[in-house]
Motif scaffolding. Structure first.
Motif, short mmCIF file in Angstrom:
data_model
loop_
_atom_site.label_atom_id
_atom_site.label_comp_id
_atom_site.label_asym_id
_atom_site.label_seq_id
_atom_site.Cartn_x
_atom_site.Cartn_y
_atom_site.Cartn_z
N UNK B 121 -4.37 -27.01 -6.64
CA UNK B 121 -3.21 -26.83 -7.51
C UNK B 121 -2.81 -25.36 -7.51
N UNK B 122 -1.57 -25.09 -7.11
CA UNK B 122 -1.07 -23.72 -7.14
C UNK B 122 -0.46 -23.41 -8.51
N UNK B 123 0.16 -22.27 -8.58
CA UNK B 123 0.65 -21.72 -9.86
C UNK B 123 1.83 -20.85 -9.49
N UNK B 124 2.78 -21.48 -8.77
CA UNK B 124 3.73 -20.72 -7.95
C UNK B 124 5.12 -20.54 -8.53
N UNK B 125 5.34 -21.04 -9.75
CA UNK B 125 6.64 -20.82 -10.39
C UNK B 125 6.52 -19.61 -11.30
N UNK B 126 7.36 -18.61 -11.03
CA UNK B 126 7.26 -17.36 -11.79
C UNK B 126 7.52 -17.60 -13.28
N UNK B 127 8.53 -18.43 -13.57
CA UNK B 127 8.86 -18.63 -14.98
C UNK B 127 7.70 -19.30 -15.73
N UNK B 128 7.04 -20.26 -15.07
CA UNK B 128 5.90 -20.93 -15.71
C UNK B 128 4.76 -19.93 -15.97
N UNK B 129 4.43 -19.14 -14.96
CA UNK B 129 3.34 -18.16 -15.13
C UNK B 129 3.72 -17.16 -16.23
N UNK B 267 18.27 -30.06 2.89
CA UNK B 267 18.27 -29.52 1.52
C UNK B 267 17.50 -28.21 1.40
N UNK B 268 17.39 -27.50 2.50
CA UNK B 268 16.68 -26.22 2.47
C UNK B 268 17.60 -25.14 1.90
N UNK B 269 17.03 -24.31 1.07
CA UNK B 269 17.79 -23.21 0.44
C UNK B 269 16.92 -21.95 0.47
N UNK B 270 17.57 -20.78 0.46
CA UNK B 270 16.76 -19.55 0.49
C UNK B 270 15.84 -19.47 -0.73
N UNK B 271 14.62 -19.01 -0.50
CA UNK B 271 13.69 -18.80 -1.61
C UNK B 271 13.93 -17.41 -2.21
N UNK B 272 13.50 -17.22 -3.46
CA UNK B 272 13.74 -15.92 -4.12
C UNK B 272 13.18 -14.76 -3.30
N UNK B 273 13.88 -13.65 -3.35
CA UNK B 273 13.37 -12.43 -2.72
C UNK B 273 12.08 -12.01 -3.41
N UNK B 274 11.17 -11.46 -2.64
CA UNK B 274 9.88 -11.07 -3.23
C UNK B 274 9.78 -9.56 -3.35
N UNK B 275 9.50 -9.14 -4.53
CA UNK B 275 9.34 -7.72 -4.81
C UNK B 275 8.23 -7.59 -5.84
N UNK B 328 10.68 -21.83 -6.91
CA UNK B 328 9.32 -21.47 -6.49
C UNK B 328 9.33 -20.05 -5.94
N UNK B 329 8.51 -19.21 -6.53
CA UNK B 329 8.41 -17.84 -6.03
C UNK B 329 7.64 -17.84 -4.71
N UNK B 330 6.57 -18.64 -4.68
CA UNK B 330 5.76 -18.76 -3.46
C UNK B 330 6.15 -20.06 -2.76
N UNK B 331 6.54 -19.97 -1.49
CA UNK B 331 6.95 -21.17 -0.76
C UNK B 331 5.71 -21.98 -0.33
N UNK B 332 5.99 -23.20 0.09
CA UNK B 332 4.92 -24.07 0.61
C UNK B 332 4.26 -23.41 1.83
N UNK B 333 5.04 -22.78 2.68
CA UNK B 333 4.48 -22.11 3.86
C UNK B 333 3.52 -20.99 3.45
N UNK B 334 3.89 -20.25 2.43
CA UNK B 334 3.01 -19.18 1.96
C UNK B 334 1.73 -19.75 1.35
N UNK B 335 1.86 -20.85 0.63
CA UNK B 335 0.67 -21.48 0.05
C UNK B 335 -0.32 -21.87 1.14
N UNK B 336 0.20 -22.47 2.21
CA UNK B 336 -0.68 -22.92 3.29
C UNK B 336 -1.30 -21.73 4.02
N UNK B 337 -0.50 -20.71 4.29
CA UNK B 337 -1.02 -19.52 4.98
C UNK B 337 -2.11 -18.87 4.14
N UNK B 338 -1.87 -18.76 2.85
CA UNK B 338 -2.86 -18.14 1.97
C UNK B 338 -4.14 -18.99 1.91
#
Lengths: 422, 422
Positions: B121-129, B267-275, B328-338
């Motif tokens: 289980x990830x924790x990848x929504x910024x607003x939720x965290x 239905x792909x859309x750009x993910x939030x910029x990461x800073x 989602x701040x962290x994409x599915x691809x980032x979750x898998x890579x991590x």
């Protein structure tokens, strides 16, 4: 006994641990370790040895113990009795057939004994929890408020549990040595062992049901040695607030032979008294631990002979820890009762690790984190090697055995060599 | 299309999600949802529809999707193309045989679609965290220092993941409402939902290997809706220092249809910029999320018609949340890579849940903890019911769908009713 077994062997007639082996001619199947031999259980079943027992004998032809474990305690106890009768009776009709079902261990390959469903890691040694708390927080408040009220645990990774003899590459990951700076990426610098035992669940419970603390041991098939490899620098950076993840899930090592509840019966000892009193669902009529001596050996920058030796501790290995499975504040029965009190379902093949088993003496601490107190007091080994944590090409061996007079019941070993980061 | 499908159906010809169904006559097998029908894939394979594709057709006769998923992306894409050709070609030779392989959904039972290996289980929504951190710590330092550097995650319990329509009893456990007093035991008073999506791993990686962020999506079979049931009072007492355990492992609910990567491609859309900038192993050439609208409905003290209704949102259900998988701040691809950067092995059938998906608007928060701000601002529903957390006999339904012009790709629903504590 018509089969000669060295009295120092871990695999006495009292033990009869179950595992999975193969040979150049035989595919994976169930075996029982006996002295320097493996009993080919599928072959022995084919010869009719277990005809009087009521379970499907094809379970011995499987690649994992799970189907046999699911057959339950009656099947397990019955099989043990048959084996003891066969080997203790000088007139056993199976004696003449021994060459058919006894295979020298040296001619076999051992495999992961169980198909692991879920893996849970507890944190049930008081001294370990105290040491970690004292190091990272405050010796005055080393144990967190919940620790003496419930057996703290977390879910681990089942897919990365491998059998003794499987080696792995030093894991890479994010660490943040200086929290005023961004994190960095690279091989872990603080690769550690954790000396643990693991309970193998034989039969589980349905979702929504709970297992009571006084019947919990009926669900246990047996135990293995468990090395819960940990990357302390990765752990420190990642673990808040949801617990360890990549610091642990890269690899865990288990011993190949599952030692049964019945084999350990002579070695039960009272567990520590619990104060404060625990809630009723954790209160046992009879609180018992297992007196199993545990040892950790480290072979620094191991040479090829270490890598290829099987079972015997090589000369170049040095004992860095002696502990005991009896050093558990929370018993296995309490762990199972707690795990299921909310209705969580356990399944055949689930692994419940004990958490690092540390005793009170400094040389009984079950991790290098504790043995070197976070790297502050490095270990100097007899060959002059100095270790804060595990280095590349080091081999770590955990051994475990119970002994009472002439009766010896051992676990063999779990051995792992660290390869350099990829 | 020679098969009539309502344009509002989640299961358009563009979707073709895979699941496991049975009927009174047919054992569990693979099906594809299409309008109000299920395509019996084993039957269609028997009729020769997939003869041109290079994989073992017996995968469609299995009790789980795993063998089909393991056959890889080429098999999946090929099967989709064949299905679209069959239904779009008015002269398809299979049209005359439709009665053989099309089964009304209402005549079927849906089952857990995959045999889950490990569940993360990830924790990848910024607003939720942020919401959780603000509530439990401090709005000024709501996000912990690691949160924007790595996709925080923990291991969950695989055995207690059940398919939509499976209900469960309110879990019991230890809580400590007043930490100056000993803990108490009883049914949770703060039973909560977590609105999540879950990635289903199609093909994994070997132990010691890592999956790069730019190839990570090749390992994804598809997605389901996920309700990560949580007991907040148990969680609060147990979760330090090793993370959530009994607060989560009593039950998780997933939707029966796995919507594929290919179906979600429009239905792909750009993910939030990461800073701040992420470490290289997490840096994507093209950062994309999925625009999937998510809704949570609550049916207070549901009557029997709610329990027995299938799929349609009953009149007595009220929408309590609207969110979107694109949050989602962290994409599915980032979750898998991590997840694999340390060499951890993923397997076919692993489940990677997103963590609670909360948007910026207060009505887009994905848990009652956030929607009622820890119970301080109870929800008043249109029928006058007031809710801080989920009550006995409440039914919770999560729905999800993507829509672009005429193209609709939906997930159906995941519906669960809470039964009183045992």
């Amino acid at each position: 006994m018509w089969l000669s077994i060295d009295p120092t062997s871990d695999f006495s007639i009292h033990n009869l641990p179950f595992g999975i082996f193969s040979t150049s001619k035989l595919p994976k199947r169930v075996g029982v370790a006996l002295g320097t031999w493996i009993v080919d259980m599928a072959k022995l079943a084919e010869l009719g040895a277990f005809g009087g027992l009521d379970f499907e004998k094809a379970v011995f032809e499987k690649e994992f113990l799970n189907d046999f474990m699911a057959a339950g305690k009656t099947a397990r106890v019955g099989v043990r009795q048959v084996l003891q009768q066969i080997f203790e009776d000088p007139c056993s009709p199976f004696k003449a057939l021994a060459a058919d079902f006894l295979i020298p261990q040296k001619d076999t390959v051992l495999h992961l004994p169980v198909k692991v469903g879920d893996y849970t890691d507890f944190y049930s040694s008081e001294q370990h929890a105290f040491n970690v708390g004292a190091m990272f927080r405050d010796p005055q408040r080393a144990l967190l408020p919940n620790w003496k009220h419930l057996p703290v645990a977390y879910h681990g990774r089942a897919s990365s549990i491998f059998v003794s003899g499987t080696n792995f590459h030093r894991p890479k990951g994010q660490t943040c040595p200086d929290e005023t700076q961004p994190p960095i990426f690279g091989p872990t610098k603080r690769l550690d062992i954790e000396l643990e035992m693991a309970t193998i669940i034989g039969t589980g419970n349905a979702i929504g049901d709970s297992i009571s603390v006084d019947t919990a041991e009926d669900h246990v098939f047996g135990f293995v040695l468990f090395n819960d490899w940990s990357a302390r620098d990765i752990q420190k950076w990642e673990y808040v607030p949801l617990g360890p993840f990549l610091a642990k899930n890269f690899f865990s090592s288990i011993s190949p032979w599952v030692v049964t509840m019945e084999a350990l019966a002579p070695f039960r000892v009272p567990a520590p008294e619990q104060n404060p009193e625990v809630l009723p669902y954790l209160k046992e009529r009879n609180r018992l631990n297992f007196d199993v001596q545990l040892e950790v050996y480290l072979s620094p920058h191991s040479s090829l002979d270490v890598l290829h030796s099987s079972f015997d501790i090589p000369n170049s290995s040095f004992r860095i820890c002696r502990s005991n499975f009896k050093n558990m504040y929370w018993t296995v029965a309490q762990q199972i009762a707690h795990h299921t009190v909310n209705g969580c379902n356990l399944n055949t093949g689930d692994v419940l690790a004990s958490g690092t088993i540390s005793g009170k003496e400094p040389d009984s601490f079950g991790s290098l984190l504790e043995l070197t107190w976070g790297g502050k007091n490095p270990l100097t080994l007899p060959d002059g090697s100095v270790r804060k944590f595990v280095e590349d090409h080091d081999t770590v061996i955990i051994r475990g055995f119970a002994q009472k007079g002439e009766i010896r019941v051992g676990f063999g070993e779990v051995k792992t060599t660290i390869l350099p980061a990829k």
